[in-house]
Structures are given as C-alpha cells and as structure tokens.
Design an enzyme around this catalytic site. Structure first.
Site, PDB file in Angstrom:
ATOM      1  N   GLU A 158       0.827  -1.217   0.000  1.00 34.75           N
ATOM      2  CA  GLU A 158       0.000   0.000   0.000  1.00 34.75           C
ATOM      3  C   GLU A 158       0.857   1.262   0.000  1.00 34.75           C
ATOM      4  OE1 GLU A 158      -2.840  -0.492  -0.769  1.00 34.75           O
ATOM      5  OE2 GLU A 158      -3.108  -2.570  -0.179  1.00 34.75           O
ATOM      6  N   GLY A 159       1.980   1.197  -0.694  1.00 33.19           N
ATOM      7  CA  GLY A 159       2.906   2.312  -0.745  1.00 33.19           C
ATOM      8  C   GLY A 159       3.971   2.149   0.304  1.00 33.19           C
TER       9      GLY A 159
END
Length: 592
Positions: A435-436
């Site tokens: 998620e980054g």
C-alpha cells in the site's frame, strides 16, 4: 502456541474516557454508550481469541495452494470466514441501504484491531473487500451499487484492488494493462497484475476485482488510467454468479509471511470490465480504496505489535533466569523471572507505550473520518489526509520494531518456529512495504500533504496541540510530565517544517532527504499528543475517585515512559533533517 486476548479495557478507555464518543455531536455517536460498545468489543474479542487466533499458526504453516486454477485456503479458514460473516462482523460500519449495520467508522476500526491482531492474513480477505466496497459505494452508479454491494457487505462476494504490474510498482503511469471499449458499454481488459492480496480463494462465491487499466487511445501516463469492476464470475440478471470471466490466477507468490493470505499473479485475457467512475479518472476512485487500505495497514502494524507483546509479557513473567541485581525477587524459585531485569523492562515498556499510544492515534483518526463522513467537516477530512502517511508509515515501522523486541525477549526461543514469535515478525514486515512503501509515505507527507490547502491542516494540528496545552497548563503534574515535553517536541516538528519551507524550493533534495525523519518525528509528536490526552483523562478519573485506580496509575506511568524515553527522539530527527541533502547525496552513483 501463541495466544491473543483482545484488550477491551484499554479500547473502552480511549473511546469513552479520552474521546468521549457517547458525548460527541457526530450523528450516530449518541448510540455509543459504554454498555453498547462494551457488548460489541467483548463479542469481537471472543471471535478474535477463540476462532481466529488458533488459526493464525495454521495459516502460517499450511499457506494457500493453487490446484487446477483454484486457490485453496488453509484448514479451518472457510468455516471461520462463514462464522465471521454470519456474525455480521463484515458489515459493521457499512451502509444499511445495502445490508450494513451503519455503525460509525470508529467502531469498525476498534473491532478491526482485534481481528487483525488475532490473524492478520485471515482478516485481509474481508479488509480488502471493505475497501472495494467503499470505492464502489462512493464512485459507482446506482446499478453497480445494487449489483455488487449487498453481497460484498456480507462477504458472500469478496473484493480486491489490482494496481501493481511486474514492471511498474509505485509508478502506475507505466502500467500496460489495456481496456478496449465495446459497443455495449463494457470494456475488454487485458494484462497482468502482481501482488494481488486475496486475489482468489475458496471462501466466497465471487471475487470482485477493481482493476486499473488504460483505455485505448487515452492520455499517456497516470492521466490515462481508469478503474474497472472486473468480476471473477459475470453476474446474471437475477444477481447470481454466472459465466466465468476472462480472469485467472497465474501463480501464488512465495512470501516471507502472511502465508494464509493468497497473494496472486492475476491474468486478464479479454475479461469483461465495467468502468467505475469517470474515464481517465481511475486514481481518484482508487485512492478511496488506497487511503482506507493504508489506514487498515496501520492497524496491522498495531495489531501485530499487540499480539507479539502479549506473548512476550507472558514469557517474561514465566521464564526464570538470573537474579535481580537489587536482591532476590523469587526466593522460592531457582532463579527470578526475567521481567525483573531492567533491559527486559525497557523492551516491554517500549512495546507497551507504543501500542497504547498507537491505539489512541488510530481511534482519534477514525473519529475524524466519522466527523467528515457524517457531518461533512472538511477540516477533519484534511487532517486525516495529512495523517494517513504518518499513520501508515510510523505505525508499521514501530509495529515491526515492537514485534522484533518481543521476539528478543524470548532469546533463542524467539528464533524457533515452535514458539510462534517469528511469525509476528515476518507478518508485520510486509506492512512497511505494501500500500505504498514507507519511503513513499514519507515523500507523500513532505511533498504533498504539508502544503495541502496552503498548509492549513498541519498548522491546524499545531494549533490543536497548543490549545490543549494552554487549557491544561494549570495542572502541575500534567504540565511537567506531559505538556512541556509535548510542547518541546512540537517545536522540533515545526522547526523541521520551516527548514523544508526555507530550503526545499532552492533544492528539493533538502526536503526529500529528510522526509523519512520527518514522518517518524511527526509520528512521535502525534503519539506524544495522544499520551497527553490519555494522561489528562487518567488524572481526571483519579481525581473523581474510581474503583480502578491501578489502571489509571499504570496508564500515567506508561505515558511518562513514552514522554521521557521515546519522544526526545524528535531532536535526533531534527538534527538529521537540518543537515540537508549534502551528506545523503555526497556520493556519485558509481561510488557505491
């Protein structure tokens, strides 16, 4: 085998003593009286400890398998998934129009910690579904919402997000997955996606993929990306799963951890897709899901730290080794339990003070989300947007560190799979990446979020701390132990932001080289603020008189530890930031 017990007492303390949710002006919060929330938390805790936690080790050792194109989940997962669904836990904070219970997000977050802490890999199946639900709920047409949401609310159908491709990770503008328009308004989706969590499994009747792709002839780069609903099975007119779509699992990833979750390589071969939102505006819709997912990942960091800490604490109380340097503590035993030793206490206090501060930070942020969603408060939305990279980055970094500290308490046994501590370390490690990756979170914070709305939201955060300190400065012990350290750390954070403003325009590397330190510093200040608020609540309860004085006195002692031993790290991070980019960029690429 490791165990897990939901900390309902501490969760209730934050909800009612600190946030005072039952007194809030947010619509729906007046229902959150202590007896109501306690009933929910107690039942969620039972599911977590009695149903999900025993399957955590099973998921780790068995993993998922791919058989003739079908993904099989570990033994017991499907029965547990059915139990969670039938208990209504997947629909807790979903829209009643589509079968949800309509509770505030803050309650969904509280329950989410319990479920994630007990079995992170398992909870990802429903967690990702909730994110896909939210994206369709906000950006979908009425027909799309009616088709997909009722089944997704109950997790009869689950959901995914498909972003990453083999050649492009964070740079989504490089993606190659194509969407070709059809005469009937659908699109044919062709391409490959990797790292798709819960991409396929045997626990639901359909999987609803949200897939980023580029419409043929659209703009180049990120401006040409659109988002599509691509179901595993096309949906019949009567709402039942029909013909198999052109979606298949190419492989399951062999991973360091979260073995119980199916991380898939997904192949799309002329699959039928339905545009979600506007053409070439896919990132707008996807960010609805990504922001929710990043908050969920922050809770994963907190959850794994909590489960690991509980087991380390139990071990430290039982393990006999050496004698306390100040005198024998357990004369009836051949040695003292290792919890008497200061270094073990340090490790446990590092974990405990982080976990309780992070729990408050998580719930405080969730309350802000409710304030925006239920009241349209744009300032609350702006503050949460600012905090998302801090929540995701700091809570997962420190969650992993806490899991490692817990493993260290076990000594050599912590390295042996039989004791289960390595799973907490391995599972928590991914939270810093997906998620980054946390470096990207730091760049997002410094490069985008600080300047958002002309810096209104970061200045608002500083003003909130300032107002809290001023309103409580007459409380001598609170001021000395909590307010003064918080004020000092907040000034460090403001000085770092000022350095970026003064030097970042001349050389952006000065800001970016210090971004990770700034994210970490921001996390410390946020937890310092949470501890100051918790200390105020504990002081108030002790002054009122309480039958649970030991709880509140322990809370104050834990908070003082954080303020004295953790919060001063802001000075180290400030020193690094103001050194600028020169030490970081001094070597040429070839010199490495």
């Amino acid at each position: 085998m490791p165990s897990y017990t939901a900390d309902t007492r501490d969760m209730s303390f934050v909800l009612h003593d600190v946030l005072k949710v039952h007194e809030s002006d947010i619509p729906g919060f007046d229902d959150l009286d202590p007896s109501f929330t306690s009933a929910i938390l107690e039942e969620a805790g039972k599911i977590a400890s009695e149903v999900l936690a025993p399957l955590n080790r099973v998921g780790d050792t068995e993993g998922c398998t791919l058989e003739n194109g079908i993904v099989r989940t570990p033994t017991g997962f499907k029965a547990a998934f059915d139990q969670v669904r039938e208990g209504g836990w997947t629909s807790l904070d979903c829209d009643p129009e589509y079968g949800g219970q309509g509770l505030p997000h803050v309650m969904g977050s509280a329950v989410g910690e319990f479920l994630t802490a007990s079995n992170m890999a398992f909870n990802m199946y429903q967690g990702l579904t909730h994110g896909a639900y939210s994206a369709i709920h906000i950006h979908g047409t009425d027909a799309q919402k009616a088709t997909y949401l009722p089944k997704m609310v109950t997790c009869e159908w689950t959901g995914t997000m498909n972003l990453t491709e083999p050649h492009s990770g964070t740079d989504l503008g490089l993606m190659r997955t194509k969407a070709i328009p059809q005469e009937d308004g659908t699109y044919k989706i062709t391409g490959n996606k990797i790292f798709i969590s819960a991409g396929d499994h045997d626990m639901s009747d359909n999987v609803i993929h949200l897939v980023l792709a580029k419409i043929q002839g659209g703009p180049e780069g990120i401006k040409g990306v659109s988002l599509f609903i691509v179901p595993k099975f096309l949906v019949n007119e009567d709402g039942t799963p029909g013909e198999r779509n052109g979606v298949s699992v190419g492989a399951l990833e062999e991973k360091m951890g979260i073995h119980g979750n199916a991380t898939c390589v997904m192949n799309y071969d002329d699959a039928t897709g339905y545009l979600l939102g506007e053409e070439h505006k896919g990132m707008r819709a996807m960010f609805t899901m990504m922001n929710e997912a990043r908050l969920g990942v922050a809770v994963q960091g907190l959850g794994q730290a909590t489960a690991a800490y509980q087991n380390a604490l139990e071990y430290a109380r039982d393990r006999l080794q050496g004698r306390a340097v100040t005198g024998v503590e357990a004369p009836e035993k051949p040695a003292d339990p290792i919890i008497v030793h200061p270094d073990i206490r340090r490790a446990l206090m590092d974990q405990k003070s982080f976990i309780e501060g992070a729990r408050a930070f998580m719930l405080w942020s969730a309350e802000k989300i409710d304030r925006f969603q239920r009241m349209g408060d744009k300032d609350a939305d702006g503050l949460v947007s600012l905090m998302i990279p801090v929540l995701k980055g700091f809570l997962t970094d420190k969650g992993f560190e806490s899991a490692v500290l817990a493993q260290q308490v076990f000594g050599g046994h912590g390295y042996i799979e039989e004791w289960g501590m390595s799973q907490f370390v391995r599972d928590s490690r991914i939270a810093m990446i997906y998620e980054g990756a946390n470096g990207i979170q730091a760049l997002d914070l410094v490069g985008r979020k600080l300047a958002q709305d002309s810096g209104k939201h970061v200045m608002g955060f500083f003003e909130e701390i300032k107002a809290f300190n001023k309103s409580n400065e007459a409380n001598g012990p609170l001021k000395a132990d909590f307010l003064d350290p918080l004020k000092d750390a907040s000034k460090d954070l403001q000085a770092a932001a000022m350095f970026f403003m003064q030097n970042g325009m001349k050389n952006p590397n000065h800001a970016l080289a210090g971004s990770y330190d700034f994210m970490t510093m921001f996390g410390h200040v946020a937890l310092g603020y949470m501890w100051a608020m918790m200390a105020k609540a504990a002081h108030d309860k002790l002054e009122e008189g309480t039958d649970d004085a030991a709880f509140y006195e322990t809370k104050l002692a834990t908070g003082r530890y954080y303020m004295q031993r953790q919060l001063p790290a802001t000075k180290m991070h400030l020193a690094r930031i103001i050194s600028g980019a020169d030490p970081v960029m001094a070597l040429t690429a070839e010199a490495f």
